[in-house]
Motif scaffolding. Structure first.
Motif, PDB file in Angstrom:
ATOM      1  N   PRO A   6       2.739  13.076  -4.649  1.00  9.75           N
ATOM      2  CA  PRO A   6       3.709  13.715  -3.776  1.00  9.75           C
ATOM      3  C   PRO A   6       5.001  14.005  -4.500  1.00  9.75           C
ATOM      4  O   PRO A   6       5.371  13.320  -5.444  1.00  9.75           O
ATOM      5  CB  PRO A   6       3.913  12.667  -2.668  1.00  9.75           C
ATOM      6  CG  PRO A   6       3.605  11.361  -3.321  1.00  9.75           C
ATOM      7  CD  PRO A   6       2.516  11.659  -4.309  1.00  9.75           C
ATOM      8  N   SER A   7       5.694  15.044  -4.047  1.00  7.76           N
ATOM      9  CA  SER A   7       6.945  15.425  -4.683  1.00  7.76           C
ATOM     10  C   SER A   7       8.159  14.837  -3.984  1.00  7.76           C
ATOM     11  O   SER A   7       9.241  14.790  -4.560  1.00  7.76           O
ATOM     12  CB  SER A   7       7.066  16.960  -4.708  1.00  7.76           C
ATOM     13  OG  SER A   7       6.994  17.477  -3.387  1.00  7.76           O
ATOM     14  N   GLY A   8       8.024  14.404  -2.727  1.00  9.18           N
ATOM     15  CA  GLY A   8       9.136  13.836  -1.976  1.00  9.18           C
ATOM     16  C   GLY A   8       8.980  12.348  -1.780  1.00  9.18           C
ATOM     17  O   GLY A   8       8.020  11.742  -2.264  1.00  9.18           O
ATOM     18  N   PRO A   9       9.942  11.710  -1.087  1.00  9.17           N
ATOM     19  CA  PRO A   9       9.835  10.272  -0.815  1.00  9.17           C
ATOM     20  C   PRO A   9       8.554   9.950  -0.058  1.00  9.17           C
ATOM     21  O   PRO A   9       8.176  10.642   0.885  1.00  9.17           O
ATOM     22  CB  PRO A   9      11.081   9.984   0.032  1.00  9.17           C
ATOM     23  CG  PRO A   9      12.022  11.102  -0.266  1.00  9.17           C
ATOM     24  CD  PRO A   9      11.167  12.299  -0.528  1.00  9.17           C
ATOM     25  N   VAL A  26       2.524   8.490   3.696  1.00  8.30           N
ATOM     26  CA  VAL A  26       2.932   9.821   4.129  1.00  8.30           C
ATOM     27  C   VAL A  26       4.136  10.271   3.321  1.00  8.30           C
ATOM     28  O   VAL A  26       5.050   9.482   3.049  1.00  8.30           O
ATOM     29  CB  VAL A  26       3.296   9.815   5.633  1.00  8.30           C
ATOM     30  CG1 VAL A  26       3.782  11.188   6.080  1.00  8.30           C
ATOM     31  CG2 VAL A  26       2.100   9.388   6.464  1.00  8.30           C
ATOM     32  N   THR A  27       4.157  11.534   2.953  1.00 10.67           N
ATOM     33  CA  THR A  27       5.347  12.160   2.396  1.00 10.67           C
ATOM     34  C   THR A  27       5.600  13.422   3.201  1.00 10.67           C
ATOM     35  O   THR A  27       4.749  14.305   3.265  1.00 10.67           O
ATOM     36  CB  THR A  27       5.195  12.471   0.893  1.00 10.67           C
ATOM     37  OG1 THR A  27       6.370  13.109   0.423  1.00 10.67           O
ATOM     38  CG2 THR A  27       3.992  13.326   0.594  1.00 10.67           C
ATOM     39  N   GLY A  28       6.743  13.466   3.865  1.00  9.12           N
ATOM     40  CA  GLY A  28       7.011  14.569   4.783  1.00  9.12           C
ATOM     41  C   GLY A  28       6.001  14.543   5.911  1.00  9.12           C
ATOM     42  O   GLY A  28       5.841  13.537   6.604  1.00  9.12           O
ATOM     43  N   VAL A  66       1.664   6.496  -8.481  1.00 10.67           N
ATOM     44  CA  VAL A  66       2.513   6.791  -7.326  1.00 10.67           C
ATOM     45  C   VAL A  66       3.048   5.492  -6.742  1.00 10.67           C
ATOM     46  O   VAL A  66       2.288   4.561  -6.464  1.00 10.67           O
ATOM     47  CB  VAL A  66       1.733   7.571  -6.253  1.00 10.67           C
ATOM     48  CG1 VAL A  66       2.579   7.736  -4.998  1.00 10.67           C
ATOM     49  CG2 VAL A  66       1.315   8.926  -6.788  1.00 10.67           C
ATOM     50  N   LEU A  67       4.350   5.409  -6.548  1.00 13.53           N
ATOM     51  CA  LEU A  67       4.987   4.242  -5.955  1.00 13.53           C
ATOM     52  C   LEU A  67       5.634   4.638  -4.635  1.00 13.53           C
ATOM     53  O   LEU A  67       6.173   5.742  -4.508  1.00 13.53           O
ATOM     54  CB  LEU A  67       6.045   3.673  -6.902  1.00 13.53           C
ATOM     55  CG  LEU A  67       5.533   3.142  -8.244  1.00 13.53           C
ATOM     56  CD1 LEU A  67       6.713   2.714  -9.109  1.00 13.53           C
ATOM     57  CD2 LEU A  67       4.584   1.976  -8.019  1.00 13.53           C
ATOM     58  N   LEU A  95       6.981  -5.301  -4.826  1.00 12.29           N
ATOM     59  CA  LEU A  95       6.958  -3.843  -4.848  1.00 12.29           C
ATOM     60  C   LEU A  95       8.279  -3.228  -5.314  1.00 12.29           C
ATOM     61  O   LEU A  95       8.311  -2.088  -5.760  1.00 12.29           O
ATOM     62  CB  LEU A  95       6.609  -3.297  -3.458  1.00 12.29           C
ATOM     63  CG  LEU A  95       5.207  -3.633  -2.950  1.00 12.29           C
ATOM     64  CD1 LEU A  95       5.018  -3.091  -1.533  1.00 12.29           C
ATOM     65  CD2 LEU A  95       4.137  -3.074  -3.872  1.00 12.29           C
ATOM     66  N   GLY A  96       9.387  -3.964  -5.166  1.00  4.28           N
ATOM     67  CA  GLY A  96      10.678  -3.455  -5.609  1.00  4.28           C
ATOM     68  C   GLY A  96      11.225  -2.313  -4.777  1.00  4.28           C
ATOM     69  O   GLY A  96      11.989  -1.486  -5.287  1.00  4.28           O
ATOM     70  N   VAL A  97      10.834  -2.241  -3.500  1.00  5.30           N
ATOM     71  CA  VAL A  97      11.320  -1.181  -2.602  1.00  5.30           C
ATOM     72  C   VAL A  97      11.709  -1.819  -1.275  1.00  5.30           C
ATOM     73  O   VAL A  97      11.343  -2.960  -0.988  1.00  5.30           O
ATOM     74  CB  VAL A  97      10.229  -0.111  -2.360  1.00  5.30           C
ATOM     75  CG1 VAL A  97       9.815   0.535  -3.677  1.00  5.30           C
ATOM     76  CG2 VAL A  97       9.023  -0.699  -1.635  1.00  5.30           C
ATOM     77  N   PRO A  98      12.471  -1.096  -0.434  1.00  7.17           N
ATOM     78  CA  PRO A  98      12.792  -1.628   0.891  1.00  7.17           C
ATOM     79  C   PRO A  98      11.518  -1.917   1.694  1.00  7.17           C
ATOM     80  O   PRO A  98      10.579  -1.112   1.701  1.00  7.17           O
ATOM     81  CB  PRO A  98      13.612  -0.520   1.535  1.00  7.17           C
ATOM     82  CG  PRO A  98      14.186   0.237   0.388  1.00  7.17           C
ATOM     83  CD  PRO A  98      13.143   0.193  -0.688  1.00  7.17           C
ATOM     84  N   VAL A  99      11.501  -3.065   2.354  1.00  3.16           N
ATOM     85  CA  VAL A  99      10.327  -3.506   3.111  1.00  3.16           C
ATOM     86  C   VAL A  99      10.772  -4.025   4.466  1.00  3.16           C
ATOM     87  O   VAL A  99      11.817  -4.686   4.582  1.00  3.16           O
ATOM     88  CB  VAL A  99       9.563  -4.626   2.361  1.00  3.16           C
ATOM     89  CG1 VAL A  99       8.442  -5.193   3.233  1.00  3.16           C
ATOM     90  CG2 VAL A  99       8.991  -4.100   1.054  1.00  3.16           C
ATOM     91  N   ARG A 100       9.993  -3.730   5.486  1.00  2.58           N
ATOM     92  CA  ARG A 100      10.206  -4.336   6.793  1.00  2.58           C
ATOM     93  C   ARG A 100       8.876  -4.915   7.262  1.00  2.58           C
ATOM     94  O   ARG A 100       7.831  -4.276   7.118  1.00  2.58           O
ATOM     95  CB  ARG A 100      10.702  -3.317   7.813  1.00  2.58           C
ATOM     96  CG  ARG A 100      11.007  -3.955   9.179  1.00  2.58           C
ATOM     97  CD  ARG A 100      11.679  -2.991  10.121  1.00  2.58           C
ATOM     98  NE  ARG A 100      11.959  -3.600  11.407  1.00  2.58           N
ATOM     99  CZ  ARG A 100      12.459  -2.956  12.448  1.00  2.58           C
ATOM    100  NH1 ARG A 100      12.745  -1.657  12.357  1.00  2.58           N
ATOM    101  NH2 ARG A 100      12.681  -3.582  13.589  1.00  2.58           N
TER     102      ARG A 100
END
Length: 302
Positions: A6-9, A26-28, A66-67, A95-100
């Protein structure tokens, strides 16, 4: 599904249920991955091991290299905010990303596209979750098949067995419910049902798979089975009433779970019981998969 990165978040939502786990990335508006597998060995009270499982799942399902930008998890048996917080911290470290991380029943309201309301699950087990005006999450029920889970599949079987035993003690001949349970459990007589239930190693799953017997017996005219279903419906309505009594807004009640949604006899009886207990509450069967709620929560982290 996308074949290229994917190209976006990219956000990842994970619904860890009692029987299956679903991951959607999902991206977008594009779905990058949508993966379902059986839930096994899930122990959210061991946050390190649980986080290892989830991180491995993310890396396995996403395309190579992909991360995710954010991850949200609805976790079965994650029953308290501190427990969910420990799992969140452990997963973020991996993972080093925001998590909930929330309980899986908290996915229902966002999955329905709502900002507030009650999530009511009646699958193998049962639980109701809502949020106070100050944002505090409140859970009612969900205490497992041995002590609770009224209205879930395992709870229905437990109460059906109790009803059959009581009828046996009154000297009544086995009715359709008793005969159905005997056949389903593979035992010759009503007293043997006790040992059959007690022999279960996974009580919720092993009891819950016999739940269809209750509905079949009710359709065949068993008054005992009809009473068990009616009691289960009132117990589910009582979960919502318990949230209302603690100050949770209960205007919208998003209902999910194969036992209640797959059996009109139970859903209709629940709707009637809810109308009696809380006339202003509106039951809403969930039509989207709960993992959509996890995706929505993950997006909110960006």
């Amino acid at each position: 599904m996308q074949d290229s990165p994917p190209s976006g978040p990219l956000v990842v939502g994970i619904d860890v249920g009692g029987t299956k786990t679903r991951l959607r990335a999902v991206t977008g508006v594009d779905v990058v991955a949508d993966h379902v597998r059986a839930t096994s060995g899930w122990r959210p009270h061991e946050p390190a091991a649980a986080a290892d499982r989830l991180a491995a799942l993310v890396r396995e399902v996403l395309p190579p290299g992909v991360l995710p930008s954010a991850v949200a998890v609805g976790a079965h048996a994650c029953e308290t905010p501190p427990q969910c917080a420990r799992l969140r911290v452990a997963l973020r470290e991996r993972l080093g990303v925001p998590v909930r991380v929330v309980g899986d029943a908290e996915l229902l309201v966002p999955a329905a596209g709502l900002d507030k309301g009650v999530g009511l699950v009646a699958g193998t087990g049962s639980v109701a979750v809502g949020t106070l005006p100050d944002g505090t999450v409140v859970q009612v029920g969900g205490w497992g098949a041995v002590l609770g889970d009224e209205g879930g599949g395992a709870g229905l079987v437990r109460e059906a067995a109790r009803a059959v035993w009581a009828a046996h003690d009154r000297g009544e001949e086995p009715d359709a419910l008793a005969l159905g349970l005997l056949d389903s459990f593979g035992v010759p007589e009503v007293p043997a049902l006790g040992a059959a239930l007690e022999s279960a190693t996974d009580v919720s799953a092993e009891w819950g798979r016999h739940a269809p017997v209750v509905f079949t017996a009710a359709a065949e005219g068993s008054a005992l089975a009809a009473a068990v279903i009616g009691d289960a419906a009132r117990a589910l309505a009582a979960l919502v009433a318990g949230l209302a009594a603690r100050g949770v807004p209960v205007d919208d009640v998003v209902v999910a779970g194969g036992t209640v949604l797959g059996r009109p006899a139970l859903y209709d009886a629940f709707s009637a019981a809810l109308a009696d207990a809380l006339p202003g509450a509106r039951p809403r069967p969930l039509t989207a998969p709960p993992v959509e709620g996890a995706v929505a929560l993950a997006r909110s982290l960006l």
